[in-house]
Design an enzyme around this catalytic site. Sequence first.
Site, PDB file in Angstrom:
ATOM      1  N   GLU A   1     -43.252 -51.205 -57.778  1.00 24.52           N
ATOM      2  CA  GLU A   1     -42.024 -51.759 -58.393  1.00 24.52           C
ATOM      3  C   GLU A   1     -40.972 -52.082 -57.333  1.00 24.52           C
ATOM      4  O   GLU A   1     -39.783 -51.843 -57.536  1.00 24.52           O
ATOM      5  CB  GLU A   1     -41.448 -50.793 -59.442  1.00 24.52           C
ATOM      6  CG  GLU A   1     -42.325 -50.541 -60.640  1.00 24.52           C
ATOM      7  CD  GLU A   1     -42.473 -51.744 -61.564  1.00 24.52           C
ATOM      8  OE1 GLU A   1     -41.619 -52.651 -61.505  1.00 24.52           O
ATOM      9  OE2 GLU A   1     -43.455 -51.779 -62.319  1.00 24.52           O
ATOM     10  N   GLY A   2     -41.406 -52.625 -56.230  1.00 29.89           N
ATOM     11  CA  GLY A   2     -40.499 -52.911 -55.114  1.00 29.89           C
ATOM     12  C   GLY A   2     -40.548 -51.744 -54.157  1.00 29.89           C
ATOM     13  O   GLY A   2     -40.172 -50.618 -54.528  1.00 29.89           O
TER      14      GLY A   2
ATOM     15  N   ALA B   1     -51.270 -60.148 -51.306  1.00 27.12           N
ATOM     16  CA  ALA B   1     -49.974 -60.459 -51.920  1.00 27.12           C
ATOM     17  C   ALA B   1     -49.506 -59.288 -52.776  1.00 27.12           C
ATOM     18  O   ALA B   1     -50.037 -59.056 -53.866  1.00 27.12           O
ATOM     19  CB  ALA B   1     -50.084 -61.724 -52.772  1.00 27.12           C
TER      20      ALA B   1
ATOM     21  N   GLU C   1     -52.407 -58.686 -55.299  1.00 29.38           N
ATOM     22  CA  GLU C   1     -53.706 -59.103 -54.753  1.00 29.38           C
ATOM     23  C   GLU C   1     -53.858 -58.517 -53.360  1.00 29.38           C
ATOM     24  O   GLU C   1     -52.881 -58.008 -52.781  1.00 29.38           O
ATOM     25  CB  GLU C   1     -53.785 -60.639 -54.711  1.00 29.38           C
ATOM     26  CG  GLU C   1     -53.726 -61.224 -56.116  1.00 29.38           C
ATOM     27  CD  GLU C   1     -53.882 -62.741 -56.157  1.00 29.38           C
ATOM     28  OE1 GLU C   1     -54.089 -63.354 -55.088  1.00 29.38           O
ATOM     29  OE2 GLU C   1     -53.789 -63.283 -57.266  1.00 29.38           O
TER      30      GLU C   1
ATOM     31  N   ARG D   1     -38.442 -50.249 -62.661  1.00 25.73           N
ATOM     32  CA  ARG D   1     -37.847 -49.413 -61.607  1.00 25.73           C
ATOM     33  C   ARG D   1     -37.259 -48.127 -62.186  1.00 25.73           C
ATOM     34  O   ARG D   1     -37.358 -47.065 -61.572  1.00 25.73           O
ATOM     35  CB  ARG D   1     -36.785 -50.220 -60.848  1.00 25.73           C
ATOM     36  CG  ARG D   1     -37.458 -51.218 -59.945  1.00 25.73           C
ATOM     37  CD  ARG D   1     -36.536 -52.145 -59.199  1.00 25.73           C
ATOM     38  NE  ARG D   1     -37.385 -53.050 -58.422  1.00 25.73           N
ATOM     39  CZ  ARG D   1     -36.991 -54.164 -57.841  1.00 25.73           C
ATOM     40  NH1 ARG D   1     -35.741 -54.540 -57.936  1.00 25.73           N
ATOM     41  NH2 ARG D   1     -37.840 -54.897 -57.160  1.00 25.73           N
TER      42      ARG D   1
ATOM     43  N   ARG E   1     -42.560 -14.389 -53.274  1.00 29.46           N
ATOM     44  CA  ARG E   1     -43.110 -14.156 -51.935  1.00 29.46           C
ATOM     45  C   ARG E   1     -42.122 -13.355 -51.086  1.00 29.46           C
ATOM     46  O   ARG E   1     -40.926 -13.683 -51.058  1.00 29.46           O
ATOM     47  CB  ARG E   1     -43.376 -15.518 -51.262  1.00 29.46           C
ATOM     48  CG  ARG E   1     -43.924 -15.447 -49.867  1.00 29.46           C
ATOM     49  CD  ARG E   1     -45.394 -15.140 -49.879  1.00 29.46           C
ATOM     50  NE  ARG E   1     -45.955 -15.142 -48.540  1.00 29.46           N
ATOM     51  CZ  ARG E   1     -47.190 -14.734 -48.278  1.00 29.46           C
ATOM     52  NH1 ARG E   1     -47.979 -14.307 -49.260  1.00 29.46           N
ATOM     53  NH2 ARG E   1     -47.652 -14.761 -47.047  1.00 29.46           N
TER      54      ARG E   1
ATOM     55  N   GLY F   1     -45.594 -22.338 -47.329  1.00 26.57           N
ATOM     56  CA  GLY F   1     -46.244 -21.924 -46.084  1.00 26.57           C
ATOM     57  C   GLY F   1     -47.715 -22.308 -46.081  1.00 26.57           C
ATOM     58  O   GLY F   1     -48.090 -23.399 -46.509  1.00 26.57           O
TER      59      GLY F   1
HETATM   60  C1  LIG Z   1     -52.079 -46.384 -56.682  1.00 28.09           C
HETATM   61  C2  LIG Z   1     -51.488 -47.733 -56.833  1.00 28.09           C
HETATM   62  C3  LIG Z   1     -51.332 -48.273 -58.103  1.00 28.09           C
HETATM   63  C4  LIG Z   1     -50.832 -49.570 -58.263  1.00 28.09           C
HETATM   64  N1  LIG Z   1     -50.792 -50.122 -59.510  1.00 28.09           N
HETATM   65  C5  LIG Z   1     -50.523 -51.448 -59.605  1.00 28.09           C
HETATM   66  C6  LIG Z   1     -50.654 -52.113 -60.866  1.00 28.09           C
HETATM   67  O1  LIG Z   1     -50.961 -51.501 -61.905  1.00 28.09           O
HETATM   68  N2  LIG Z   1     -50.438 -53.446 -60.910  1.00 28.09           N
HETATM   69  C7  LIG Z   1     -50.095 -54.169 -59.809  1.00 28.09           C
HETATM   70  O2  LIG Z   1     -49.926 -55.374 -59.919  1.00 28.09           O
HETATM   71  N3  LIG Z   1     -49.946 -53.562 -58.607  1.00 28.09           N
HETATM   72  C8  LIG Z   1     -50.158 -52.226 -58.488  1.00 28.09           C
HETATM   73  N4  LIG Z   1     -50.037 -51.617 -57.274  1.00 28.09           N
HETATM   74  C9  LIG Z   1     -49.675 -52.414 -56.106  1.00 28.09           C
HETATM   75  C10 LIG Z   1     -48.258 -52.172 -55.613  1.00 28.09           C
HETATM   76  O3  LIG Z   1     -47.341 -52.725 -56.529  1.00 28.09           O
HETATM   77  C11 LIG Z   1     -48.185 -52.815 -54.216  1.00 28.09           C
HETATM   78  O4  LIG Z   1     -48.942 -52.011 -53.334  1.00 28.09           O
HETATM   79  C12 LIG Z   1     -46.748 -52.954 -53.755  1.00 28.09           C
HETATM   80  O5  LIG Z   1     -46.109 -53.980 -54.467  1.00 28.09           O
HETATM   81  C13 LIG Z   1     -46.657 -53.258 -52.246  1.00 28.09           C
HETATM   82  O6  LIG Z   1     -47.446 -54.343 -51.913  1.00 28.09           O
HETATM   83  P1  LIG Z   1     -48.481 -54.249 -50.685  1.00 28.09           P
HETATM   84  O7  LIG Z   1     -49.264 -53.019 -50.831  1.00 28.09           O
HETATM   85  O8  LIG Z   1     -49.193 -55.553 -50.619  1.00 28.09           O
HETATM   86  O9  LIG Z   1     -47.577 -54.078 -49.406  1.00 28.09           O
HETATM   87  P2  LIG Z   1     -46.876 -55.245 -48.548  1.00 28.09           P
HETATM   88  O10 LIG Z   1     -46.114 -56.134 -49.443  1.00 28.09           O
HETATM   89  O11 LIG Z   1     -47.884 -55.850 -47.651  1.00 28.09           O
HETATM   90  O12 LIG Z   1     -45.869 -54.368 -47.686  1.00 28.09           O
HETATM   91  C14 LIG Z   1     -46.287 -53.614 -46.549  1.00 28.09           C
HETATM   92  C15 LIG Z   1     -45.045 -53.030 -45.880  1.00 28.09           C
HETATM   93  O13 LIG Z   1     -44.173 -54.094 -45.486  1.00 28.09           O
HETATM   94  C16 LIG Z   1     -42.895 -53.896 -46.069  1.00 28.09           C
HETATM   95  N5  LIG Z   1     -42.306 -55.201 -46.432  1.00 28.09           N
HETATM   96  C17 LIG Z   1     -42.910 -56.248 -47.070  1.00 28.09           C
HETATM   97  N6  LIG Z   1     -42.045 -57.257 -47.236  1.00 28.09           N
HETATM   98  C18 LIG Z   1     -40.859 -56.840 -46.705  1.00 28.09           C
HETATM   99  C19 LIG Z   1     -39.563 -57.420 -46.589  1.00 28.09           C
HETATM  100  N7  LIG Z   1     -39.265 -58.631 -47.084  1.00 28.09           N
HETATM  101  N8  LIG Z   1     -38.594 -56.691 -45.989  1.00 28.09           N
HETATM  102  C20 LIG Z   1     -38.853 -55.449 -45.517  1.00 28.09           C
HETATM  103  N9  LIG Z   1     -40.046 -54.843 -45.605  1.00 28.09           N
HETATM  104  C21 LIG Z   1     -41.030 -55.524 -46.187  1.00 28.09           C
HETATM  105  C22 LIG Z   1     -43.137 -53.063 -47.324  1.00 28.09           C
HETATM  106  O14 LIG Z   1     -41.981 -52.344 -47.682  1.00 28.09           O
HETATM  107  C23 LIG Z   1     -44.230 -52.138 -46.831  1.00 28.09           C
HETATM  108  O15 LIG Z   1     -43.652 -51.094 -46.082  1.00 28.09           O
HETATM  109  C24 LIG Z   1     -50.445 -50.300 -57.114  1.00 28.09           C
HETATM  110  C25 LIG Z   1     -50.546 -49.731 -55.848  1.00 28.09           C
HETATM  111  C26 LIG Z   1     -51.075 -48.474 -55.695  1.00 28.09           C
HETATM  112  C27 LIG Z   1     -51.224 -47.920 -54.299  1.00 28.09           C
END
Ligand SMILES: Cc1cc2nc3c(=O)[nH]c(=O)nc-3n(C[C@H](O)[C@H](O)[C@H](O)COP(=O)(O)OP(=O)(O)OC[C@H]3O[C@@H](n4cnc5c(N)ncnc54)[C@H](O)[C@@H]3O)c2cc1C
Length: 384
Positions: free
Chosen positions: A364-365, A130, A127, A244, A269, A340
Site C-alpha cells: 500500500e505504498g 512493476a 507484477e 493504508r 523473567r 533475549g
Molecule cells: C507478502 C506480500 C503480499 C503482497 N500482496 C499483494 C497483493 O495482494 N496484491 C498486489 O497487487 N501486490 C501485493 N504485494 C506487492 C506489494 O504491493 C509490492 O511489493 C509493493 O508495492 C512494492 O513494490 P516492489 O516490490 O515492486 O518494489 P519496488 O517498487 O521495486 O521498490 C523497491 C524499493 O525502491 C523504493 N522505491 C521505489 N520507487 C521509489 C520512489 N519513487 N522513491 C523512493 N523510493 C522508491 C521502494 O520504497 C523500495 O524500497 C505483496 C507483496 C508481498 C511481499
Amino acid sequence: MSTNSKPQDDAEILDAIEQWAEKELRPVARKFDHADEYPHEIVEQMKSLGLFGATIGEAYGGLGLSASTYAKIVVKVSSIWMAPCGIFNSHLIMAAAIERAGTEEQKRHWLPRMASGEFRGGIGLTEANAGSDLQAICTVAKREGDDYVVNGSKMWITNSLHGQGILLLVKTDPKAEPRYKGMSLLIAPKGDGFKVSKLKKLGYRSIDSCEVHLQDYRVPASHLLGGVEGKGFIQTASGLELGRINVAARGAGIGEGALLLALRYAQERSAFGKSISNHQAIQLKLADMVTQVEGAKHLIEAAARRYDAGERCDLEAAMAKLAGSEAGVFCSQEAMRIFGGYSYSVEYDIERFYRDSLLMCIGEGSNEILRQVIAKQLIERHPA
Ligand SMILES: Cc1cc2nc3c(=O)[nH]c(=O)nc-3n(C[C@H](O)[C@H](O)[C@H](O)COP(=O)(O)OP(=O)(O)OC[C@H]3O[C@@H](n4cnc5c(N)ncnc54)[C@H](O)[C@@H]3O)c2cc1C
C-alpha cells in the site's frame, strides 16, 4: 463507506471478534504459521463472523462497518496473528473498489457473494517488474467480441490460490500516453488460462500470496469495472486511503501484540535477583514501545474518522500507515531483545511478530514513498 452501524452494535461486534481471536486464533497461530498451511477452518469461522462483509454496505449483505470500527478489528486480530487479516483485508479492498466504482449490476452480482465469503477475492496489481510504479505493468487485455483476452502475469497476489478470483489491473491500451489512461480493472474470477503458483515467504505465512499467470485468459467484457476503459489507475488510486488505514492497523496491531508479549515476559523473567521489568534499560524499551503503538492508534483513528466523514485524508492515511507499520517493526524488534535468547526460539511467538512486521512497510505504498507523500503535502500546505 457506510457508517450505518451504531456504536453499541460496533462494540458488540468488536467484543465478539476479540473473544473469537483469543479463543480460536491464538492457540493455532504458531502451528499454521510454522507449517505455512492455509487455515481453512479459520476462514469458515471468519465467514460466520461476517468478516468478509465487514465494510460492505448493508444493502449488499455486508455489516457496513465504518473504517474506524474496522481498523479496531484489524488491530485486535493482528495483535494475536496478523496473517488472517490479509485474507479479509485484500478481499474487502476488492469489494470496496466494486462498491465505489462498479456499475449497479456489478455491485448487485458480486457484493452479496463477497459479503458471505462465498466469493473471496483479492487485488491483482503488482507484477515482477512493476510494484511502486504501477503504470509500468505489462499485462494486456485485448477486446475480442464480448470478451477480453488477457495475457501477462502478476506477482505476490494475496488470496489468489484459495480465493475465487481477483480484481485485475491490466492495460487495455498499452500505447496510451500518459500511461495511466490505458489502464483498466477487470473483475476476474478463476477460469481457463488463470494459473497460480505459490511463493515461499519470510513471514505472513499460511496466506497464499502467489504468482498468477494469465495465458489467453478470457473474461466477459461486462466484468470491466464501471463499464468504462481507461479508469483503472484512478480507480486503484482512490482505494489507497482505505488500504493504508488497514495496513496501518495491521502494523499497530503487531506492535501491540509484541508489546504485550514482551511486557509479560519482562515481568516473569528474572536477572540479577529481580524481574527484568525492574531494570531501567527494559523499562525504557517498554515506554518507547507503548508510546509508538498508542501514537499510531491515534493517527489511525484520525485518518479513519476523516475517511468516514467523506473528507480528504491522503495525508492522514499516509501518516497513519507510516506510524503503524514502523510501530510494528520497532516493537517486535525491541520485544526480540527483551526476550533475549528465547526470542530466537521457534517455541515462542515473538519471532513470528518480528517476521510479519516487516511486510507492513512494503505494501500500500512503501514507507519511502509515503514519506515523500507526507513531505510533499507538508510543503504544499506551508508555502514559503
Ligand atoms: C507478502 C506480500 C503480499 C503482497 N500482496 C499483494 C497483493 O495482494 N496484491 C498486489 O497487487 N501486490 C501485493 N504485494 C506487492 C506489494 O504491493 C509490492 O511489493 C509493493 O508495492 C512494492 O513494490 P516492489 O516490490 O515492486 O518494489 P519496488 O517498487 O521495486 O521498490 C523497491 C524499493 O525502491 C523504493 N522505491 C521505489 N520507487 C521509489 C520512489 N519513487 N522513491 C523512493 N523510493 C522508491 C521502494 O520504497 C523500495 O524500497 C505483496 C507483496 C508481498 C511481499
